[in-house]
Design a protein around this motif. Structure first.
Motif, PDB file in Angstrom:
ATOM      1  N   GLY A   1     -16.116 -12.332  -2.887  1.00 25.94           N
ATOM      2  CA  GLY A   1     -15.439 -13.494  -3.463  1.00 25.94           C
ATOM      3  C   GLY A   1     -14.133 -13.113  -4.126  1.00 25.94           C
ATOM      4  O   GLY A   1     -13.138 -13.857  -4.041  1.00 25.94           O
ATOM      5  N   THR A   2     -14.109 -11.955  -4.785  1.00 28.81           N
ATOM      6  CA  THR A   2     -12.871 -11.487  -5.414  1.00 28.81           C
ATOM      7  C   THR A   2     -11.800 -11.203  -4.369  1.00 28.81           C
ATOM      8  O   THR A   2     -10.619 -11.521  -4.565  1.00 28.81           O
ATOM      9  CB  THR A   2     -13.153 -10.217  -6.233  1.00 28.81           C
ATOM     10  OG1 THR A   2     -14.156 -10.506  -7.214  1.00 28.81           O
ATOM     11  CG2 THR A   2     -11.896  -9.730  -6.926  1.00 28.81           C
ATOM     12  N   ILE A   3     -12.198 -10.612  -3.252  1.00 26.87           N
ATOM     13  CA  ILE A   3     -11.239 -10.347  -2.171  1.00 26.87           C
ATOM     14  C   ILE A   3     -10.630 -11.656  -1.682  1.00 26.87           C
ATOM     15  O   ILE A   3      -9.399 -11.786  -1.576  1.00 26.87           O
ATOM     16  CB  ILE A   3     -11.934  -9.609  -1.010  1.00 26.87           C
ATOM     17  CG1 ILE A   3     -12.412  -8.229  -1.456  1.00 26.87           C
ATOM     18  CG2 ILE A   3     -10.986  -9.483   0.181  1.00 26.87           C
ATOM     19  CD1 ILE A   3     -13.300  -7.539  -0.439  1.00 26.87           C
TER      20      ILE A   3
ATOM     21  N   THR B   1      -6.521  -2.058  -6.008  1.00 23.28           N
ATOM     22  CA  THR B   1      -5.841  -2.960  -5.084  1.00 23.28           C
ATOM     23  C   THR B   1      -5.808  -2.294  -3.719  1.00 23.28           C
ATOM     24  O   THR B   1      -5.976  -1.078  -3.605  1.00 23.28           O
ATOM     25  CB  THR B   1      -4.421  -3.260  -5.558  1.00 23.28           C
ATOM     26  OG1 THR B   1      -3.712  -2.022  -5.744  1.00 23.28           O
ATOM     27  CG2 THR B   1      -4.435  -4.017  -6.870  1.00 23.28           C
ATOM     28  N   ASP B   2      -5.592  -3.069  -2.695  1.00 21.87           N
ATOM     29  CA  ASP B   2      -5.672  -2.567  -1.330  1.00 21.87           C
ATOM     30  C   ASP B   2      -4.272  -2.410  -0.749  1.00 21.87           C
ATOM     31  O   ASP B   2      -3.518  -3.387  -0.672  1.00 21.87           O
ATOM     32  CB  ASP B   2      -6.499  -3.509  -0.465  1.00 21.87           C
ATOM     33  CG  ASP B   2      -6.810  -2.904   0.891  1.00 21.87           C
ATOM     34  OD1 ASP B   2      -6.072  -3.195   1.835  1.00 21.87           O
ATOM     35  OD2 ASP B   2      -7.789  -2.140   0.979  1.00 21.87           O
TER      36      ASP B   2
ATOM     37  N   VAL C   1     -11.082  -1.882   1.219  1.00 20.49           N
ATOM     38  CA  VAL C   1     -11.672  -0.780   0.466  1.00 20.49           C
ATOM     39  C   VAL C   1     -12.688  -1.311  -0.541  1.00 20.49           C
ATOM     40  O   VAL C   1     -13.742  -0.711  -0.764  1.00 20.49           O
ATOM     41  CB  VAL C   1     -10.567   0.038  -0.233  1.00 20.49           C
ATOM     42  CG1 VAL C   1     -11.169   1.081  -1.165  1.00 20.49           C
ATOM     43  CG2 VAL C   1      -9.677   0.717   0.798  1.00 20.49           C
ATOM     44  N   THR C   2     -12.385  -2.456  -1.139  1.00 23.97           N
ATOM     45  CA  THR C   2     -13.330  -3.077  -2.080  1.00 23.97           C
ATOM     46  C   THR C   2     -14.629  -3.436  -1.372  1.00 23.97           C
ATOM     47  O   THR C   2     -15.731  -3.191  -1.899  1.00 23.97           O
ATOM     48  CB  THR C   2     -12.688  -4.326  -2.707  1.00 23.97           C
ATOM     49  OG1 THR C   2     -11.628  -3.919  -3.564  1.00 23.97           O
ATOM     50  CG2 THR C   2     -13.707  -5.130  -3.494  1.00 23.97           C
ATOM     51  N   LEU C   3     -14.529  -4.036  -0.190  1.00 27.75           N
ATOM     52  CA  LEU C   3     -15.740  -4.399   0.553  1.00 27.75           C
ATOM     53  C   LEU C   3     -16.534  -3.157   0.950  1.00 27.75           C
ATOM     54  O   LEU C   3     -17.764  -3.123   0.820  1.00 27.75           O
ATOM     55  CB  LEU C   3     -15.371  -5.203   1.800  1.00 27.75           C
ATOM     56  CG  LEU C   3     -16.546  -5.641   2.676  1.00 27.75           C
ATOM     57  CD1 LEU C   3     -17.466  -6.582   1.911  1.00 27.75           C
ATOM     58  CD2 LEU C   3     -16.056  -6.299   3.951  1.00 27.75           C
ATOM     59  N   ALA C   4     -15.846  -2.136   1.430  1.00 28.62           N
ATOM     60  CA  ALA C   4     -16.543  -0.908   1.825  1.00 28.62           C
ATOM     61  C   ALA C   4     -17.236  -0.265   0.626  1.00 28.62           C
ATOM     62  O   ALA C   4     -18.367   0.231   0.738  1.00 28.62           O
ATOM     63  CB  ALA C   4     -15.551   0.066   2.454  1.00 28.62           C
ATOM     64  N   ALA C   5     -16.569  -0.274  -0.533  1.00 26.31           N
ATOM     65  CA  ALA C   5     -17.175   0.307  -1.731  1.00 26.31           C
ATOM     66  C   ALA C   5     -18.405  -0.488  -2.155  1.00 26.31           C
ATOM     67  O   ALA C   5     -19.431   0.085  -2.552  1.00 26.31           O
ATOM     68  CB  ALA C   5     -16.154   0.348  -2.862  1.00 26.31           C
TER      69      ALA C   5
END
Length: 580
Positions: free
Chosen positions: A398-400, A125-126, A368-372
C-alpha cells in the motif's frame, strides 16, 4: 508457468506498455505497468507467479543500479555528498524509529520489533521508481541528483535495519554496537568489493583492447553487462551489500572509461545495449509488482473479514506518516546542508519550502520495498507464525502504491509552480565544451613553418583549400552556439536582423543536408533490392549514414535554437527602434 517463460512474458509486456504509454502521456509509465500486471493476474487462469525475493533482486536490480551508477554525474554526486548521506543514512534511522512507534501505536496487534521491521522495509526510496517518475517532469537537476544518490545508497541502511529488526523479533535481543559494526561492514564492504571488481574489469579490458582495438567490442559489451551480476553475487556471498557493490562497480567503470575516447564501436554498442536493458528491466520490475497485488490484497482482506476496510486505512495512515517524517527531516536536517551547497555554487536552485515539498513527494517506494517485505520469515524461532506477516506485506504494498500515485499526481503540479531557474548550468557547460572542441580542431589544422617549407606545393594548395573550407564550417558551428565568440569585426557589428537571417539560412542548410542523407539511404536500399550490393555492404553504408544523421539532427536542433534566440533579439531590436 515456467520461470523462463514468465520472464519472457514479463519482458514482452514491458515493451508493449512502453508503446501504450506513448498514447497515454498523462499517466506515468510505472502506473500503467502496475495496472497491467494486476489485470493479467486477476482472472482465475491469469498469470500467477511465485515471487522469489532473492531471485528478483539478483535478476533485475543489479543492472539497473549499475547503469544509474555509470550515468549519474560524479561531480555533482561528490559535491552534494552531505545532503545525500543525511538522506540515505540519517533519514532511514529517523524513519525506522519514528514510523516504528507510529505503527505500533496505530496497530497494537503488531509487536514493536515487527513495527520496526515494517518501517525498515518502507524506509528506502527506490532508485528505479524515482528515476522513472521524476526524470521527465522538469525536476531541478541538482535536486534530482540528490534524490538519485539517496535512493542508490539507502538500500543498504534500510536492509541492515530490517535485518536487525527481524532478529529482534525472532530472538528478542538487540544491540546498537552490533548494528553499527555490521552496518559498517555491509556498506563499506559492498562499496569496496564493487569498486575492486569494476577496477579489475577495466584493467583487463584495457589490456585486451590495447591489442585488439574495437575487434573485441561486442565481447567487451557483453562482459560489461554481466559485471553488475558478478558484483552483486560476490557481495552477497561474502556477506556485504550486493546492491552497493553493483552501484560502486558502475561508478568505478565510468571513471575508467574517461580514457577510452578512441573505442567508438564499443561505446556505441554499449549505449544501445544499456538503453534496451534499462527499458526492459524497468518495465519488468513494475509489472512484477502489479502481478503480486491481487494475491497480497486478497489474502489480507480475507484475513480482515468484515473489517476489510481497516488495512486500507492503516496503509493510508502509514503512508502519510512516512511522507510527514520525510518532510520533517528535510526541513530540519537537510535544508541547511542544501542551502550551504547553493551558496557554495554546488546547487543552482535555492532551497525553498516548495522544493522541500517536491523532494518529499519524490520519496517514492518501489520494488526493493516489496522484495524486502516478501523476504520476511514465515516462522519465529519457537515455531510460531511470524506476527502479522501478511498485514506487513499488504501495508508495504500500500505504501508503494500510495507514494507512486501521490508522486505521479503531485509532482507535475508542484514542479510547474517552481520558479524558472533560467538556462541550466549544464547547458552552458555543454556549449562551452563544444566551442572548445571546435577551436581545438581548427588549431590542429594550422601547419608550422617547417611543414609548409617541406611540403609539396600541389599538396599544400589542396590542404590549405580543404582546411579553409573546414575551418569555415567549424566557425559557423561556433557561431550557432555562441554568437559572441565570432572573431571578425564585421560579424560582431552586424545587426540582430542580419544575425537572424544568417541563422535561418544555416537551419535551411541543415534541413537540406538531412534530407539529402535520407535520400542517400533510400537509394542504398534500392540498390540492395536490385541486387547491386549485398547485405553486409548495405549495413556498413547505412551505418555510416545513420551516424551522420544523428549528428546532423543534433546540429539542426542547435541551429533552430540559435535561430529562435536571434529572432527574439531581432524582434526586440525592432520594438526598440519603433519606440524611439
Amino acid at each position: 508457468m515456467h520461470t523462463v517463460e514468465t520472464v519472457l512474458v514479463v519482458l514482452m509486456l514491458g515493451a508493449i506498455t512502453g508503446i501504450v504509454a506513448r498514447y497515454m502521456r498523462g499517466i506515468p509509465l510505472p502506473l500503467i505497468q502496475i495496472a497491467l500486471g494486476a489485470a493479467v493476474s486477476l482472472p482465475q487462469r491469469g498469470l500467477h507467479i511465485a515471487f522469489d525475493p532473492e531471485l528478483f533482486l539478483l535478476l533485475f536490480i543489479p543492472p539497473l543500479l549499475f547503469s544509474d551508477g555509470r550515468r549519474i554525474p560524479k561531480r555533482e554526486f561528490f559535491a552534494l555528498y552531505k545532503p545525500i548521506l543525511l538522506l540515505s543514512l540519517g533519514l532511514v534511522l529517523f524513519t525506522v524509529i519514528g514510523l516504528g512507534y507510529v505503527v505500533n501505536w496505530l496497530i497494537p496487534s503488531i509487536p514493536l520489533s515487527v513495527a520496526f521491521a515494517l518501517a525498515a522495509v518502507v524506509s528506502p526510496t527506490d532508485a528505479v521508481a524515482v528515476s522513472a517518475i521524476t526524470r521527465n517532469l522538469g525536476m531541478p537537476s541538482h535536486t534530482l541528483h540528490v534524490l538519485e544518490g539517496e535512493s542508490m545508497l539507502n538500500d543498504a541502511s534500510g536492509l541492515v535495519a530490517l535485518k536487525f529488526a527481524v532478529a529482534a523479533a525472532l530472538t528478542g535481543a538487540f544491540s546498537w554496537t552490533e548494528v553499527a559494526r555490521d552496518f559498517m561492514w555491509i556498506a563499506i564492504g559492498g562499496l569496496g568489493i564493487g569498486a575492486l571488481l569494476g577496477w579489475g574489469f577495466s584493467v583487463a579490458r584495457d589490456r585486451v583492447t590495447r591489442r585488439l582495438g574495437d575487434l573485441a567490442a561486442t565481447q567487451m559489451v557483453l562482459l560489461l553487462w554481466l559485471l553488475p551480476f558478478l558484483a552483486y553475487i560476490v557481495g552477497e556471498r561474502i556477506g556485504v551489500s550486493g546492491i552497493l557493490a553493483a552501484v560502486a562497480a558502475g561508478v568505478t567503470t565510468n571513471f575508467t572509461e574517461l580514457n577510452r575516447s578512441n573505442f567508438v564501436a564499443e561505446r556505441m554498442q554499449s549505449q544501445g545495449t544499456w538503453t534496451i536493458i534499462e527499458a526492459a528491466f524497468n518495465g519488468a520490475i513494475f509489472l512484477l509488482l502489479g502481478l503480486q497485488l491481487p494475491t497480497v490484497i486478497g489474502v489480507t482482506l480475507e484475513e480482515a473479514g468484515p473489517h476489510w476496510w481497516l488495512p486500507i486505512v492503516y496503509a493510508a495512515c502509514i503512508s502519510i506518516a512516512l511522507l510527514l517524517l520525510r518532510w520533517i527531516w528535510l526541513t530540519l536536517g537537510v535544508q541547511g546542508s542544501l542551502l550551504r551547497a547553493h551558496l557554495e555554487g554546488k546547487m543552482t536552485e535555492r532551497p525553498s519550502r516548495l522544493l522541500t515539498v517536491v523532494s518529499t513527494l519524490a520519496g517514492i517506494r518501489g520494488a526493493v520495498t516489496l522484495a524486502a517485505a516478501l523476504s520476511l520469515p514465515l516462522m519465529l524461532n519457537d515455531g510460531q507464525p511470524f506476527p502479522a506477516r501478511n498485514l506487513v506485506i499488504f501495508l508495504a504494498t500500500g505504501t508503494i502504491l500510495f507514494t507512486l500515485v501521490v508522486g505521479s499526481i503531485g509532482l507535475p503540479l508542484l514542479l510547474r509552480r517552481l520558479p524558472h531557474q533560467g538556462v541550466p548550468s549544464v547547458v552552458t557547460e555543454e556549449r562551452n565544451a563544444r566551442v572548445a572542441a571546435f577551436k581545438a580542431a581548427i588549431a590542429s589544422m594550422v601547419l608550422d613553418k617547417d611543414q609548409v617549407q617541406s611540403a609539396d606545393p600541389h599538396w599544400l594548395a589542396e590542404y590549405q583549400e580543404s582546411a579553409g573550407l573546414l575551418t569555415q564550417e567549424y566557425r559557423r558551428r561556433i557561431d550557432m552556439l555562441l554568437p559572441e565568440a565570432m572573431d571578425t569585426v564585421e560579424a560582431q557589428a552586424e545587426s540582430p536582423e542580419v544575425t537572424r537571417r544568417r541563422h535561418e539560412r544555416y537551419v535551411v542548410e541543415m534541413e537540406l543536408r538531412l534530407r539529402a542523407l535520407r535520400v542517400e539511404r533510400d537509394a542504398l536500399y534500392a540498390e540492395r533490392q536490385k541486387q547491386h550490393i549485398n547485405d553486409e555492404s548495405l549495413r556498413k553504408l547505412v551505418s555510416e549514414l545513420d551516424l551522420s544523421e544523428v549528428a546532423m539532427t543534433r546540429r539542426l536542433a542547435m541551429a533552430r535554437e540559435a535561430a529562435a534566440v536571434s529572432a527574439e533579439a531581432a524582434a526586440s531590436d525592432q520594438e526598440t527602434d519603433a519606440d524611439s
